[in-house]
Motif scaffolding. Structure first.
Motif, PDB file in Angstrom:
ATOM      1  N   ALA A   1      38.638  37.581  30.487  1.00  0.00           N
ATOM      2  CA  ALA A   1      38.126  38.906  30.113  1.00  0.00           C
ATOM      3  C   ALA A   1      37.122  39.410  31.157  1.00  0.00           C
ATOM      4  CB  ALA A   1      37.471  38.842  28.736  1.00  0.00           C
ATOM      5  N   ILE A   2      36.288  38.487  31.675  1.00  0.00           N
ATOM      6  CA  ILE A   2      35.328  38.858  32.732  1.00  0.00           C
ATOM      7  C   ILE A   2      36.077  39.320  33.976  1.00  0.00           C
ATOM      8  CG2 ILE A   2      33.623  37.901  34.341  1.00  0.00           C
ATOM      9  CD1 ILE A   2      32.721  36.049  32.009  1.00  0.00           C
ATOM     10  N   ARG A   3      37.115  38.580  34.356  1.00  0.00           N
ATOM     11  CA  ARG A   3      37.903  38.938  35.552  1.00  0.00           C
ATOM     12  C   ARG A   3      38.510  40.327  35.415  1.00  0.00           C
ATOM     13  NH1 ARG A   3      42.897  38.863  37.916  1.00  0.00           N
ATOM     14  NH2 ARG A   3      43.904  38.616  35.889  1.00  0.00           N
ATOM     15  N   LYS A   4      39.111  40.608  34.265  1.00  0.00           N
ATOM     16  CA  LYS A   4      39.744  41.913  34.045  1.00  0.00           C
ATOM     17  C   LYS A   4      38.699  43.032  34.006  1.00  0.00           C
ATOM     18  CE  LYS A   4      43.886  40.277  31.638  1.00  0.00           C
ATOM     19  NZ  LYS A   4      44.615  40.211  30.344  1.00  0.00           N
ATOM     20  N   GLY A   5      37.520  42.730  33.430  1.00  0.00           N
ATOM     21  CA  GLY A   5      36.463  43.733  33.361  1.00  0.00           C
ATOM     22  C   GLY A   5      35.970  44.141  34.738  1.00  0.00           C
ATOM     23  N   ILE A   6      35.845  43.166  35.638  1.00  0.00           N
ATOM     24  CA  ILE A   6      35.394  43.460  37.008  1.00  0.00           C
ATOM     25  C   ILE A   6      36.464  44.258  37.761  1.00  0.00           C
ATOM     26  CG2 ILE A   6      34.744  42.439  39.221  1.00  0.00           C
ATOM     27  CD1 ILE A   6      33.609  40.063  37.581  1.00  0.00           C
TER      28      ILE A   6
ATOM     29  N   THR B   1      33.787  34.685  41.909  1.00  0.00           N
ATOM     30  CA  THR B   1      33.840  35.170  43.292  1.00  0.00           C
ATOM     31  C   THR B   1      34.551  36.520  43.294  1.00  0.00           C
ATOM     32  OG1 THR B   1      33.885  32.919  44.200  1.00  0.00           O
ATOM     33  CG2 THR B   1      34.650  34.694  45.629  1.00  0.00           C
ATOM     34  N   ILE B   2      33.915  37.512  43.924  1.00  0.00           N
ATOM     35  CA  ILE B   2      34.457  38.880  43.968  1.00  0.00           C
ATOM     36  C   ILE B   2      34.459  39.341  45.415  1.00  0.00           C
ATOM     37  CG2 ILE B   2      34.165  41.253  43.120  1.00  0.00           C
ATOM     38  CD1 ILE B   2      32.214  39.967  40.989  1.00  0.00           C
TER      39      ILE B   2
ATOM     40  N   PHE C   1      37.541  32.839  52.089  1.00  0.00           N
ATOM     41  CA  PHE C   1      38.336  33.166  53.273  1.00  0.00           C
ATOM     42  C   PHE C   1      39.599  33.950  52.901  1.00  0.00           C
ATOM     43  CE2 PHE C   1      41.810  31.985  56.187  1.00  0.00           C
ATOM     44  CZ  PHE C   1      41.281  32.445  57.382  1.00  0.00           C
ATOM     45  N   ARG C   2      40.326  33.458  51.909  1.00  0.00           N
ATOM     46  CA  ARG C   2      41.588  34.112  51.529  1.00  0.00           C
ATOM     47  C   ARG C   2      41.353  35.497  50.923  1.00  0.00           C
ATOM     48  NH1 ARG C   2      44.706  28.778  48.988  1.00  0.00           N
ATOM     49  NH2 ARG C   2      45.248  27.863  51.017  1.00  0.00           N
ATOM     50  N   PHE C   3      40.270  35.637  50.163  1.00  0.00           N
ATOM     51  CA  PHE C   3      39.980  36.939  49.554  1.00  0.00           C
ATOM     52  C   PHE C   3      39.711  37.997  50.622  1.00  0.00           C
ATOM     53  CE2 PHE C   3      38.578  36.245  44.852  1.00  0.00           C
ATOM     54  CZ  PHE C   3      39.847  35.765  44.573  1.00  0.00           C
ATOM     55  N   VAL C   4      38.949  37.651  51.656  1.00  0.00           N
ATOM     56  CA  VAL C   4      38.659  38.613  52.728  1.00  0.00           C
ATOM     57  C   VAL C   4      39.964  39.042  53.410  1.00  0.00           C
ATOM     58  CG1 VAL C   4      37.578  38.898  54.997  1.00  0.00           C
ATOM     59  CG2 VAL C   4      36.289  37.855  53.135  1.00  0.00           C
TER      60      VAL C   4
ATOM     61  N   GLY D   1      44.725  46.989  51.693  1.00  0.00           N
ATOM     62  CA  GLY D   1      44.119  48.307  51.700  1.00  0.00           C
ATOM     63  C   GLY D   1      42.858  48.412  50.858  1.00  0.00           C
ATOM     64  N   GLY D   2      42.090  47.337  50.751  1.00  0.00           N
ATOM     65  CA  GLY D   2      40.821  47.387  50.028  1.00  0.00           C
ATOM     66  C   GLY D   2      40.896  46.948  48.582  1.00  0.00           C
ATOM     67  N   ARG D   3      42.025  46.431  48.147  1.00  0.00           N
ATOM     68  CA  ARG D   3      42.159  46.016  46.750  1.00  0.00           C
ATOM     69  C   ARG D   3      41.185  44.889  46.419  1.00  0.00           C
ATOM     70  NH1 ARG D   3      47.828  44.028  43.983  1.00  0.00           N
ATOM     71  NH2 ARG D   3      46.994  43.375  41.982  1.00  0.00           N
ATOM     72  N   ALA D   4      40.393  45.067  45.354  1.00  0.00           N
ATOM     73  CA  ALA D   4      39.400  44.081  44.947  1.00  0.00           C
ATOM     74  C   ALA D   4      40.072  42.787  44.482  1.00  0.00           C
ATOM     75  CB  ALA D   4      38.522  44.644  43.842  1.00  0.00           C
ATOM     76  N   GLN D   5      39.403  41.658  44.764  1.00  0.00           N
ATOM     77  CA  GLN D   5      39.895  40.336  44.369  1.00  0.00           C
ATOM     78  C   GLN D   5      38.825  39.651  43.522  1.00  0.00           C
ATOM     79  OE1 GLN D   5      43.083  39.355  45.397  1.00  0.00           O
ATOM     80  NE2 GLN D   5      43.125  41.447  46.208  1.00  0.00           N
ATOM     81  N   VAL D   6      39.235  39.011  42.418  1.00  0.00           N
ATOM     82  CA  VAL D   6      38.280  38.350  41.525  1.00  0.00           C
ATOM     83  C   VAL D   6      38.817  36.983  41.121  1.00  0.00           C
ATOM     84  CG1 VAL D   6      36.941  38.513  39.386  1.00  0.00           C
ATOM     85  CG2 VAL D   6      37.565  40.606  40.614  1.00  0.00           C
ATOM     86  N   TRP D   7      37.943  35.970  41.167  1.00  0.00           N
ATOM     87  CA  TRP D   7      38.298  34.592  40.773  1.00  0.00           C
ATOM     88  C   TRP D   7      37.213  34.078  39.840  1.00  0.00           C
ATOM     89  CZ3 TRP D   7      36.252  29.783  43.309  1.00  0.00           C
ATOM     90  CH2 TRP D   7      36.940  28.627  42.919  1.00  0.00           C
TER      91      TRP D   7
END
Length: 627
Positions: A316-321, A256-257, A225-228, A235-241
């Motif tokens: 590292a996975i989060r930063k890569g995405i 979660t992306i 919910f918060r990511f959406v 402005g469309g900035r991607a979110q990754v957890w």
């Protein structure tokens, strides 16, 4: 009085003490509800059900005749008799609720008939308006069929109901956990009837729900919910957890992306993860998309040995995405620049902005990159608002003042306001020093923040565009349902943004079909150069085909640099060009017109021959064309 005393004695036995007047009021309220159907009518209804059961020998639904009265809401009495089984009443109630009707009164009991246990259900369906009564009458026959089917017991139905009951029980626990973790303003969006929690449980299997901890499920729902909300706000900035979780099958790394559907795909995410942790195992993935084009991907993975990754690897996975998402966005920007800059967008954007402002009355803002280098990014900000508000509050001057006060931002130009009736259009060109900000999305965020301090709440026009294109995308997918879904999606989002928003859907479908055909021929040929073209049009209401444009598709190995040569051949035409890289191949899709019309068959064949000759030329090792 005797009845009142009798009930009072029973209550005292329960340990409940009430005064006579209070008990009398409560008793009147309870009896008016409890005796909703008079006892004699209950008995008559059951007799009618038994008689019909004898005739049919199976589930019976009986609805006594009713007259439409003057007072609303009105209640329609419904009786049902079927072989008794656990869960029958739940199944029948669901048949009523799926039609969005309410049940005012319900009574269920077992009737012994010919040494057989029959389940009897009596209920009153509440209808609030004359229109609701008319709709009930229209749907009466299908409603009776639904109730009959719902009342039939089977092992499968009992099994499914028990599973749903378990999910419902877990939902209650998760909802309680969410309620303790969320903010007051988030509660409706998370726990309301159309909230994130309901959607989450409706789309997950019973196994998924029961194998994970309550707190992990709650945290995942809140994050979705918060990511959406953040993607919309930033402005469309991607979110990754990224966070590890315990399941009955072992420990997994959960990811979660969230981001704009047009910016990257599930395959892009999986490739980014594989670059960071090669050979990972994908144990679970799920995706959903909002109606304004924001996609949330959920993945749960392990390493090659089936173990969750360490916190260091998770980061590292989060930063890569995030790097992948940013790279994809900049690729789109650079492609737009290669087709001649931003000015043609301006001509298409402003009519849309005006239309949105006039229909909503809400200030519209459009922010986009017009040019980028490694050192700086140029932004164009377009604002449409009330002329009266702008003049009264000196909006343009204050916006410039606020933006220029940000370290790393500088004003390139601010054009004099343009007026269309009661609306004012302000255009500001900004330059951002890349070294001052961590990411491009950070620049968007600060621009949004500064504009809001001046003009208050506004609608980011990009969101309106996404809603429009999502509706069109659904139509495209339905029409091309037999094609590979990922390829349709990739080609659709490779098309020019405003072409997607303004072109007839019929033409977009034809362009994607052409792209798929060309790629198929390219693959069959052993990845040789392939070009194909045809004229297309739109079908009018009377069935007549109106020519609209010429479509050309080209496919060739990505290692060949052919774009510049193709552009030279197309310089005398009006062209909208889209490019997509599929593995080691490049697909170019062209919409070509001459003086606003499709090319003649003769001119099209001539152009295709020129493109074939250009694409078929292969340089020697020395770099010269063969003689």
């Amino acid at each position: 009085m005797k009845k009142l005393k009798e009930i009072g004695d029973i209550l005292r036995g329960y340990g409940v003490e009430l005064s006579g007047d209070v008990m009398r009021d409560y008793l009147q309220e309870v009896e008016s509800s409890h005796e909703f159907i008079p006892h004699s009518e209950e008995v008559a209804l059951c007799v009618a059900l038994l008689k019909t059961w004898e005739e049919k020998g199976r589930s019976v639904v009986f609805i006594p005749p009713f007259k439409e009265g003057e007072e609303y809401p009105q209640q329609v009495i419904v009786g049902l008799l079927a072989s008794d089984w656990p869960g029958m009443s739940d199944s029948c109630v669901a048949a009523v609720h799926e039609r969005r009707w309410n049940i005012r009164f319900m009574k269920g009991f077992v009737l012994e008939h010919n040494h057989q246990k029959l389940g009897a259900i009596l209920m009153a369906v509440e209808l609030e308006t004359p229109q609701a009564i008319r709709e009930f009458c229209q749907e009466k026959a299908s409603f009776i069929k639904s109730l009959e089917r719902a009342s039939l017991g089977s092992w499968a139905k009992r099994y499914l109901l028990s599973k749903e009951a378990r999910k419902l029980e877990i939902y209650g626990e998760v909802a309680e956990a969410i309620d303790g973790l969320c903010k007051e303003k988030e509660r409706e969006g998370l726990l309301g009837k159309d909230g994130e929690a309901v959607k989450f449980f409706a789309s997950r299997s019973e196994a998924y729900i029961t194998e994970r901890k309550i707190e992990d499920l709650a945290e995942q729902i809140i994050t979705n919910f918060r990511f959406v909300q953040k993607v919309r706000r930033l402005g469309g900035r991607a979110q990754v957890w990224v966070k590890n979780l315990e399941t009955k099958g072992g420990t997994l790394t959960g990811i979660t992306i969230a981001g704009l559907d047009r910016d990257f795909s599930l395959n892009d995410c999986l490739e980014a993860i594989n670059r960071t942790v090669p050979g990972f195992k994908n144990k679970y993935n799920k995706e959903f998309i909002t109606n304004d084009g924001i996609t949330v991907y959920r993945m749960e993975i392990t390493d090659r040995e089936g173990r969750a990754f360490s916190k260091r690897r998770g980061e590292a996975i989060r930063k890569g995405i995030l790097k992948m998402a940013s790279t994809r966005k900049m690729e789109r920007i650079k492609w737009m620049e290669s087709l001649g800059g931003f000015e043609h967008y301006l001509r298409a954007i402003i009519p849309f902005l005006l239309q949105e402002y006039r229909s909503t009355g809400m200030t519209q803002v459009y922010i986009s990159v017009s040019r980028s280098t490694e050192e700086s990014i140029d932004f164009k900000v377009i604002i449409i608002l009330s002329k009266e508000k702008s003049e009264r509050e000196r909006v343009l001057f204050k916006c410039i003042q606020e933006l220029e006060a940000v370290k790393g931002l500088s004003i390139l130009s601010a054009r004099p306001p343009k007026y269309f009736g009661k609306e004012e259009i302000d255009i500001i060109d900004l330059k951002a020093d890349v070294s001052t900000f961590k990411t491009t999305e950070d620049i968007y965020e600060v621009i949004h923040k500064k504009l809001r301090t001046v003009i208050g709440d506004f609608r980011d026009f990009d969101e309106g565009m996404r809603r429009l294109e999502m509706g069109r995308f659904i139509q495209v997918k339905e029409e091309l349902s037999e094609a590979e879904d990922g390829l349709v999606r990739a080609i659709y989002y490779s098309l020019d943004d405003f072409y997607r928003a303004t072109a007839p859907v019929e033409e977009i479908i034809e362009e994607i079909k052409l792209g798929i055909e060309v790629l198929d021929r390219h693959e069959i040929s052993g990845h040789e150069f392939v070009v194909e073209g045809r004229n297309t049009g739109i079908t009018l209401k009377e069935g007549k085909k109106l020519p609209s444009s010429t479509l050309i598709g080209l496919a060739y190995p990505s290692k060949r640099r052919l774009l510049k040569g193709f552009l030279k051949l197309l310089q005398d035409y009006g062209v909208t060009m889209s490019k997509i890289d599929v593995e080691e191949s490049t697909l170019l899709l062209l919409r070509v017109t001459q003086e606003g019309r499709p090319l003649s068959e003769e001119r099209l064949n001539e152009l295709l021959q020129k493109l074939r000759r250009r694409g078929s030329v292969v340089k020697t090792k020395s770099g010269k064309k063969p003689s």
